[in-house]
Motif scaffolding. Sequence first.
Motif, PDB file in Angstrom:
ATOM      1  N   ALA A 117      -1.483  -7.407  -8.884  1.00 25.43           N
ATOM      2  CA  ALA A 117      -0.526  -6.427  -9.391  1.00 25.43           C
ATOM      3  C   ALA A 117       0.171  -5.761  -8.207  1.00 25.43           C
ATOM      4  O   ALA A 117      -0.447  -5.491  -7.181  1.00 25.43           O
ATOM      5  CB  ALA A 117      -1.254  -5.387 -10.238  1.00 25.43           C
ATOM      6  N   LEU A 118       1.449  -5.542  -8.360  1.00 28.36           N
ATOM      7  CA  LEU A 118       2.249  -5.007  -7.268  1.00 28.36           C
ATOM      8  C   LEU A 118       2.721  -3.586  -7.524  1.00 28.36           C
ATOM      9  O   LEU A 118       3.082  -3.224  -8.644  1.00 28.36           O
ATOM     10  CB  LEU A 118       3.459  -5.912  -7.012  1.00 28.36           C
ATOM     11  N   TYR A 119       2.733  -2.812  -6.465  1.00 26.16           N
ATOM     12  CA  TYR A 119       3.246  -1.442  -6.489  1.00 26.16           C
ATOM     13  C   TYR A 119       4.723  -1.446  -6.084  1.00 26.16           C
ATOM     14  O   TYR A 119       5.528  -0.729  -6.644  1.00 26.16           O
ATOM     15  CB  TYR A 119       2.406  -0.612  -5.523  1.00 26.16           C
ATOM     16  N   SER A 120       5.044  -2.271  -5.110  1.00 25.65           N
ATOM     17  CA  SER A 120       6.429  -2.369  -4.652  1.00 25.65           C
ATOM     18  C   SER A 120       6.631  -3.679  -3.910  1.00 25.65           C
ATOM     19  O   SER A 120       5.670  -4.327  -3.478  1.00 25.65           O
ATOM     20  CB  SER A 120       6.781  -1.201  -3.727  1.00 25.65           C
ATOM     21  N   VAL A 121       7.889  -4.051  -3.803  1.00 28.75           N
ATOM     22  CA  VAL A 121       8.269  -5.233  -3.033  1.00 28.75           C
ATOM     23  C   VAL A 121       9.383  -4.834  -2.066  1.00 28.75           C
ATOM     24  O   VAL A 121      10.338  -4.168  -2.469  1.00 28.75           O
ATOM     25  CB  VAL A 121       8.755  -6.381  -3.941  1.00 28.75           C
ATOM     26  N   HIS A 122       9.238  -5.240  -0.814  1.00 28.59           N
ATOM     27  CA  HIS A 122      10.234  -4.940   0.214  1.00 28.59           C
ATOM     28  C   HIS A 122      10.825  -6.257   0.694  1.00 28.59           C
ATOM     29  O   HIS A 122      10.085  -7.215   0.938  1.00 28.59           O
ATOM     30  CB  HIS A 122       9.583  -4.234   1.410  1.00 28.59           C
ATOM     31  N   TRP A 123      12.122  -6.294   0.856  1.00 23.14           N
ATOM     32  CA  TRP A 123      12.785  -7.503   1.353  1.00 23.14           C
ATOM     33  C   TRP A 123      13.394  -7.255   2.735  1.00 23.14           C
ATOM     34  O   TRP A 123      14.041  -6.211   2.956  1.00 23.14           O
ATOM     35  CB  TRP A 123      13.873  -7.964   0.394  1.00 23.14           C
ATOM     36  N   TYR A 124      13.190  -8.219   3.622  1.00 23.98           N
ATOM     37  CA  TYR A 124      13.712  -8.140   4.979  1.00 23.98           C
ATOM     38  C   TYR A 124      14.393  -9.466   5.337  1.00 23.98           C
ATOM     39  O   TYR A 124      14.029 -10.524   4.812  1.00 23.98           O
ATOM     40  CB  TYR A 124      12.593  -7.887   5.998  1.00 23.98           C
ATOM     41  N   GLU A 145       3.237  -4.536  -1.673  1.00 25.06           N
ATOM     42  CA  GLU A 145       2.206  -3.504  -1.655  1.00 25.06           C
ATOM     43  C   GLU A 145       1.470  -3.556  -2.977  1.00 25.06           C
ATOM     44  O   GLU A 145       2.096  -3.534  -4.036  1.00 25.06           O
ATOM     45  CB  GLU A 145       2.826  -2.114  -1.519  1.00 25.06           C
ATOM     46  N   GLY A 146       0.142  -3.579  -2.899  1.00 24.44           N
ATOM     47  CA  GLY A 146      -0.643  -3.597  -4.126  1.00 24.44           C
ATOM     48  C   GLY A 146      -0.949  -2.199  -4.619  1.00 24.44           C
ATOM     49  O   GLY A 146      -1.395  -2.010  -5.740  1.00 24.44           O
ATOM     50  N   GLY A 147      -0.716  -1.221  -3.784  1.00 25.86           N
ATOM     51  CA  GLY A 147      -1.030   0.157  -4.147  1.00 25.86           C
ATOM     52  C   GLY A 147      -1.235   0.942  -2.879  1.00 25.86           C
ATOM     53  O   GLY A 147      -1.278   0.381  -1.787  1.00 25.86           O
ATOM     54  N   ARG A 148      -1.356   2.249  -3.001  1.00 25.72           N
ATOM     55  CA  ARG A 148      -1.562   3.070  -1.810  1.00 25.72           C
ATOM     56  C   ARG A 148      -2.758   3.984  -1.986  1.00 25.72           C
ATOM     57  O   ARG A 148      -2.988   4.524  -3.047  1.00 25.72           O
ATOM     58  CB  ARG A 148      -0.329   3.915  -1.517  1.00 25.72           C
ATOM     59  N   ILE A 149      -3.488   4.124  -0.919  1.00 25.88           N
ATOM     60  CA  ILE A 149      -4.602   5.055  -0.892  1.00 25.88           C
ATOM     61  C   ILE A 149      -4.223   6.164   0.071  1.00 25.88           C
ATOM     62  O   ILE A 149      -3.970   5.908   1.252  1.00 25.88           O
ATOM     63  CB  ILE A 149      -5.905   4.364  -0.429  1.00 25.88           C
ATOM     64  N   GLN A 150      -4.146   7.396  -0.465  1.00 23.84           N
ATOM     65  CA  GLN A 150      -3.783   8.552   0.352  1.00 23.84           C
ATOM     66  C   GLN A 150      -2.477   8.310   1.104  1.00 23.84           C
ATOM     67  O   GLN A 150      -2.334   8.708   2.261  1.00 23.84           O
ATOM     68  CB  GLN A 150      -4.908   8.880   1.339  1.00 23.84           C
ATOM     69  N   GLY A 151      -1.555   7.641   0.453  1.00 17.67           N
ATOM     70  CA  GLY A 151      -0.239   7.439   1.034  1.00 17.67           C
ATOM     71  C   GLY A 151      -0.154   6.353   2.080  1.00 17.67           C
ATOM     72  O   GLY A 151       0.932   6.085   2.601  1.00 17.67           O
ATOM     73  N   ALA A 152      -1.266   5.739   2.421  1.00 18.82           N
ATOM     74  CA  ALA A 152      -1.255   4.719   3.466  1.00 18.82           C
ATOM     75  C   ALA A 152      -0.484   3.498   2.999  1.00 18.82           C
ATOM     76  O   ALA A 152      -0.710   2.990   1.914  1.00 18.82           O
ATOM     77  CB  ALA A 152      -2.683   4.333   3.832  1.00 18.82           C
ATOM     78  N   GLN A 153       0.408   3.047   3.842  1.00 18.22           N
ATOM     79  CA  GLN A 153       1.266   1.926   3.487  1.00 18.22           C
ATOM     80  C   GLN A 153       0.804   0.672   4.208  1.00 18.22           C
ATOM     81  O   GLN A 153       0.573   0.678   5.406  1.00 18.22           O
ATOM     82  CB  GLN A 153       2.706   2.256   3.882  1.00 18.22           C
ATOM     83  N   LYS A 154       0.681  -0.421   3.466  1.00 15.94           N
ATOM     84  CA  LYS A 154       0.275  -1.682   4.061  1.00 15.94           C
ATOM     85  C   LYS A 154       1.054  -2.791   3.389  1.00 15.94           C
ATOM     86  O   LYS A 154       0.883  -3.063   2.208  1.00 15.94           O
ATOM     87  CB  LYS A 154      -1.226  -1.908   3.854  1.00 15.94           C
TER      88      LYS A 154
END
Lengths: 113, 113
Positions: free
Chosen positions: A27-34, A91-100
């Motif tokens: 499951a995805l939280y967001s998708v970024h394209w570059y 991104e599958g999700g964020r823990i305490q705002g951490a972005q991965k």
Amino acid sequence: QQPVQSPQAVILREGEDAVINCSSSKALYSVHWYRQKHGEAPIFLMILLKGGEQKGHDKISASFNEKKQQSSLYLTASQLSYSGTYFCGTEGGRIQGAQKLVFGQGTRLTINP
Amino acid sequence: KAGVTQTPRYLIKTRGQQVTLSCSPISGHRSVSWYQQTPGQGLQFLFEYFSETQRNKGNFPGRFSGRQFSNSRSEMNVSTLELGDSALYLCASSGYGGLETQYFGPGTRLLVL
């Protein structure tokens, strides 16, 4: 889990359209394209949130299908400057705002005159 | 605003040595992420720092470490270099809160002989 991009490479003539897909098994939280040109840093194109939101600017747009865990990047009336390697970062999700971001393997787009 | 800067841009080291790479984020950005890019593995997440704290870490051995200073500048260190560490190391900065875009620097190309 690394998202899977398809196709791996595509060659177009200037003015033709292209679609690049990015699929995830999670499951995805967001998708970024570059887009990255050879020897240069990746350049941000757009971010999409879950919910099927479609975004775009100029002749590049993207969609995000939360149910299918898939995003697609659409390039219409391609220009020579669109050449490069396109990456989706998920991104599958964020823990305490951490972005991965986990990136796909990239799609090499070549635009010929 | 000035973009993300990385120093040095190119580096040649020999096996067993250690190396320190530096990244200055966009002014006002508090999050710095590091990525390793290789032809075989693509773009892989190393770690993310925010307010001098590591918030997220990828699947790299302990030889890879980083830190962030109070001015948000970040350094990453690789100890006991191996041939396989040859890569382009990219850092990306982003703001805080909500959906954040990551802006990449030009990278440091490391060659280990």
